[in-house]
Design an enzyme around this catalytic site. Structure first.
Site, mmCIF file in Angstrom:
data_model
loop_
_atom_site.group_PDB
_atom_site.id
_atom_site.type_symbol
_atom_site.label_atom_id
_atom_site.label_comp_id
_atom_site.label_asym_id
_atom_site.label_seq_id
_atom_site.Cartn_x
_atom_site.Cartn_y
_atom_site.Cartn_z
ATOM 1 N N LYS A 1 4.767 -6.044 0.456
ATOM 2 C CA LYS A 1 5.273 -6.557 -0.822
ATOM 3 C C LYS A 1 6.355 -5.614 -1.355
ATOM 4 C CE LYS A 1 3.509 -7.814 -5.393
ATOM 5 N NZ LYS A 1 2.315 -8.103 -6.190
ATOM 6 N N GLU B 1 2.329 3.862 5.192
ATOM 7 C CA GLU B 1 1.746 3.483 6.479
ATOM 8 C C GLU B 1 2.602 2.430 7.168
ATOM 9 O OE1 GLU B 1 0.230 3.712 3.614
ATOM 10 O OE2 GLU B 1 -1.821 4.475 3.805
ATOM 11 N N GLY C 1 -1.377 -8.470 -3.799
ATOM 12 C CA GLY C 1 -1.512 -8.236 -2.353
ATOM 13 C C GLY C 1 -2.743 -8.900 -1.769
ATOM 14 N N ARG C 2 -3.889 -8.701 -2.407
ATOM 15 C CA ARG C 2 -5.138 -9.237 -1.840
ATOM 16 C C ARG C 2 -5.293 -10.737 -2.064
ATOM 17 N NH1 ARG C 2 -5.502 -5.840 -5.891
ATOM 18 N NH2 ARG C 2 -6.563 -6.316 -7.847
ATOM 19 N N GLU D 1 -11.387 -4.152 -4.945
ATOM 20 C CA GLU D 1 -10.116 -3.754 -5.531
ATOM 21 C C GLU D 1 -9.897 -4.489 -6.856
ATOM 22 O OE1 GLU D 1 -7.141 -2.506 -2.317
ATOM 23 O OE2 GLU D 1 -6.079 -4.033 -3.429
ATOM 24 N N HIS E 1 -30.211 -6.693 13.975
ATOM 25 C CA HIS E 1 -30.701 -5.641 14.866
ATOM 26 C C HIS E 1 -30.200 -4.284 14.420
ATOM 27 C CE1 HIS E 1 -32.200 -8.621 17.784
ATOM 28 N NE2 HIS E 1 -31.248 -9.349 17.221
ATOM 29 N N LYS F 1 -1.308 5.997 -2.973
ATOM 30 C CA LYS F 1 0.042 5.943 -2.399
ATOM 31 C C LYS F 1 0.838 7.194 -2.781
ATOM 32 C CE LYS F 1 0.399 0.929 -1.836
ATOM 33 N NZ LYS F 1 1.156 -0.290 -1.966
HETATM 34 C C1 G6Q Z 1 -3.737 -5.375 -2.746
HETATM 35 C C2 G6Q Z 1 -3.281 -4.014 -2.908
HETATM 36 C C3 G6Q Z 1 -2.982 -3.284 -1.622
HETATM 37 C C4 G6Q Z 1 -1.627 -3.639 -1.004
HETATM 38 C C5 G6Q Z 1 -1.304 -2.623 0.078
HETATM 39 C C6 G6Q Z 1 0.002 -2.908 0.769
HETATM 40 O O1 G6Q Z 1 -3.962 -6.128 -3.647
HETATM 41 O O2 G6Q Z 1 -2.240 -3.950 -3.788
HETATM 42 O O3 G6Q Z 1 -3.982 -3.460 -0.657
HETATM 43 O O4 G6Q Z 1 -1.644 -4.926 -0.498
HETATM 44 O O5 G6Q Z 1 -1.272 -1.347 -0.483
HETATM 45 O O6 G6Q Z 1 1.047 -2.928 -0.134
HETATM 46 P P1 G6Q Z 1 2.461 -3.470 0.285
HETATM 47 O O7 G6Q Z 1 2.318 -4.899 0.648
HETATM 48 O O8 G6Q Z 1 3.360 -3.250 -0.883
HETATM 49 O O9 G6Q Z 1 2.884 -2.669 1.487
#
Ligand code: G6Q
Length: 547
Positions: free
Chosen positions: A205, A211, A266-267, A352, A383, A511
């Site tokens: 986003k 990462e 994001g989620r 989250e 199990h 972050k």
């Molecule tokens: C989700 C969070 C988080 C996010 C990641 C990746 O709701 O905000 O999990 O999706 O940190 O972020 P970017 O898409 O900005 O790389």
């Protein structure tokens, strides 16, 4: 009715001691039609919530909580695009991503439905051209491997959905998901790829996440080295982001960039262009079915009375255990191998969103908020950790999920799987009394003294609550409905707890934290900063890595 949240909470707390005297076995014995009264269907899902520690009075008190929190008002605010993400001053419109093309959803006075359709159509065109082999790599071969590079919300949704919908996937496309900044993840993935048949999607986003950008750069370097020219990057890299400038700066062709909007968290983004790997895997028609399943659940959530509303009931039952019984965790147990990654997905969605301790207005929450979400597929879990759910000293409410029909109907497998699904929730509810245990042991000719010793270990108290969620089969529509069901459950709980479920300051902190340490890890010289623990660890790391 208890009209204020404070009164509704108090009435619920006053009622809990009565509930603690009940046993599920007795509730079923007293009401032969308990299943009929405590189950309902919507959007292709059946929810049976009868194996929960609740009476009609409990439900009434829980519904009072929802009413006192003005849940209906908040649902409308969300669907209508009001800025309910108060700390980021944003609307929350993932529901618009699966709205009907004829709907109008205004955000800041602009109808977002046509914008969504335009991006979706572009994504679908792109996906179809890869699937049908029109779009090809630099040696003119069709693509065989799709690598999504993203993390968190830009990884978990597409990864989970692609795996869940494997039988609907294009057999000629292998999907890979790289998220961890641990070089092992990208290295192990690249090892098996050919550059000329690999397509990389950089999904972020913000397009700044450490990462993702590190993995993306490594992938690009590998690609240039293997293909022998940076010129080929344009045909092999696509991006999904809200940050057009950063995408351009990375060198990705704007024609292969798919955008979304700040009102998609994001989620909650698998429905947007972040779902591009899912579109590539299952194709446009199936992806639209996935959206329509979610849309059907949206309609149910928005219009069904709360006492017949699946996400609302799940949320209220969760609140009963979290706040009334002090349960700290909630298990998600899919009896479906394709849903292997669902627990991890719901874990992010729930933890989250509702892992907060401050109310929307900034005061400390009085009630406990989001539980720890965890789980694994049945029957594997049986199990492993089910022992604790059956006989541990902690009450763990759980959702059991299963399809009636298998997409791999081999031999007796599915019947055996479902026999376990039914047996577990029944056993968790009924338990096994000392009398039953002793009768069993006596039948095996155990001596009375051995029996005295063995019996307490073999008694199961039961009275352990579960929800059962069944569907006919796991297909794109069902998966869409399932995810939307959990999204709205989480939303409802957030409203009742009075927290902002749509920000993630804990993630933002993560972050930033590493950024300060990265330069300190340069070179061999020990650092003199930080507390003694962090300093000791950093300096040991520096010494050891050079040895
Ligand atoms: C989700 C969070 C988080 C996010 C990641 C990746 O709701 O905000 O999990 O999706 O940190 O972020 P970017 O898409 O900005 O790389």
């Amino acid at each position: 009715m208890n009209r204020t949240p404070a009164r509704a909470w108090q009435a619920l707390h006053d009622h809990i001691p009565d509930l603690k005297k009940l046993h599920l076995r007795d509730l079923f014995a007293a009401h032969p039609r308990r299943f009929e009264d405590c189950s309902l269907e919507a959007a292709g899902l059946l929810l049976d919530y009868s194996k929960n520690l609740l009476t009609p009075r409990t439900l009434e008190l829980l519904l009072d909580l929802a009413r006192a929190a003005d849940l209906s008002g908040w649902i409308e605010k969300m669907f209508r695009g009001e800025k309910i993400n108060v700390t980021e001053n944003r609307a929350v419109l993932h529901t618009a991503l699966r709205a009907d093309a004829r709907d109008r959803v205004l955000c800041d006075g602009r109808d977002v439905v046509p914008d969504i359709a335009a991006v979706r159509n572009a994504c679908c065109r792109f996906a179809e051209s890869v699937r049908n082999g029109e779009r090809r790599g630099y040696t003119d071969k069709p693509f065989t491997d799709i690598v999504n590079i993203g993390i968190g919300g830009s990884d978990l949704g597409p990864a989970m959905a692609c795996e869940a919908l494997t039988p609907f996937g294009a057999p000629h496309l292998r999907m890979h998901f790289v998220s961890n900044v641990d070089g092992t993840h990208i290295s192990e993935t690249l090892k098996n790829l050919q550059p000329d048949t690999s397509l990389f999607i950089i999904a972020s986003k913000t397009f700044t996440t450490l990462e993702t950008m590190t993995n993306a750069r490594t992938a690009r370097q590998w690609f240039i080295q293997k293909s022998g020219s940076p010129e080929h990057v344009a045909a092999h890299f696509a991006a999904v982001s809200t940050n057009r400038e950063a995408v351009r700066a990375f060198g990705i062709d704007p024609a292969s960039m798919f955008g979304f909007w700040d009102w998609v968290g994001g989620r909650y983004s698998v429905w947007s262009a972040i779902g591009l790997p899912v579109m590539l895997a299952i194709g446009e028609r199936n992806f639209r079915d996935f959206l329509s399943g979610a849309h059907a659940m949206d309609g149910h959530f928005r219009s069904a009375p709360f006492e017949r509303n699946i996400p609302v009931l799940l949320a209220l039952i969760g609140i009963l255990y979290r706040n009334g019984f002090g349960c700290q965790t909630h298990a998600i147990l899919p009896y479906d191998q394709y849903l292997r990654r669902l627990p991890a997905y719901i874990q992010q969605l729930d933890m989250e969103s509702n892992g907060k301790h401050v109310t929307r207005s900034g005061t400390r929450c009085e009630a406990a908020t989001g539980p720890v979400i965890w789980g694994a597929p049945g029957t594997d879990g049986q199990h492993a950790f089910f022992q604790l759910i059956h006989q541990g000293s902690t009450l763990i409410p759980a959702d059991f999920l299963a399809p009636a029909a298998s997409l791999n109907p081999v031999g007796l497998h599915h019947t055996l799987l479902l026999a376990n699904f039914f047996a577990q929730t029944e056993a968790l509810m009924n338990g096994r009394t000392e009398e039953e245990v002793r009768a069993g042991l006596a039948a095996g000719n155990m001596s009375p003294s051995d029996m005295d010793f063995q019996a307490p270990h073999r008694v199961f108290d039961g009275n352990r609550p579960t929800n059962s969620i069944m569907f006919k089969q796991l297909d794109p529509r069902t998966l869409g409905a399932l995810i939307a069901m959990y999204e709205h459950k989480v939303f409802t709980q957030g409203i009742i707890w009075d927290i902002c479920s749509f920000d993630q300051w804990g993630v933002e902190l993560g972050k930033q934290l590493a950024q300060a340490i990265i330069p300190e890890l340069d070179g061999p010289d020990p650092v003199a900063t930080h507390d003694s623990s962090t300093r000791g660890l950093i300096n040991t790391f520096k010494r050891w890595r050079s040895e």
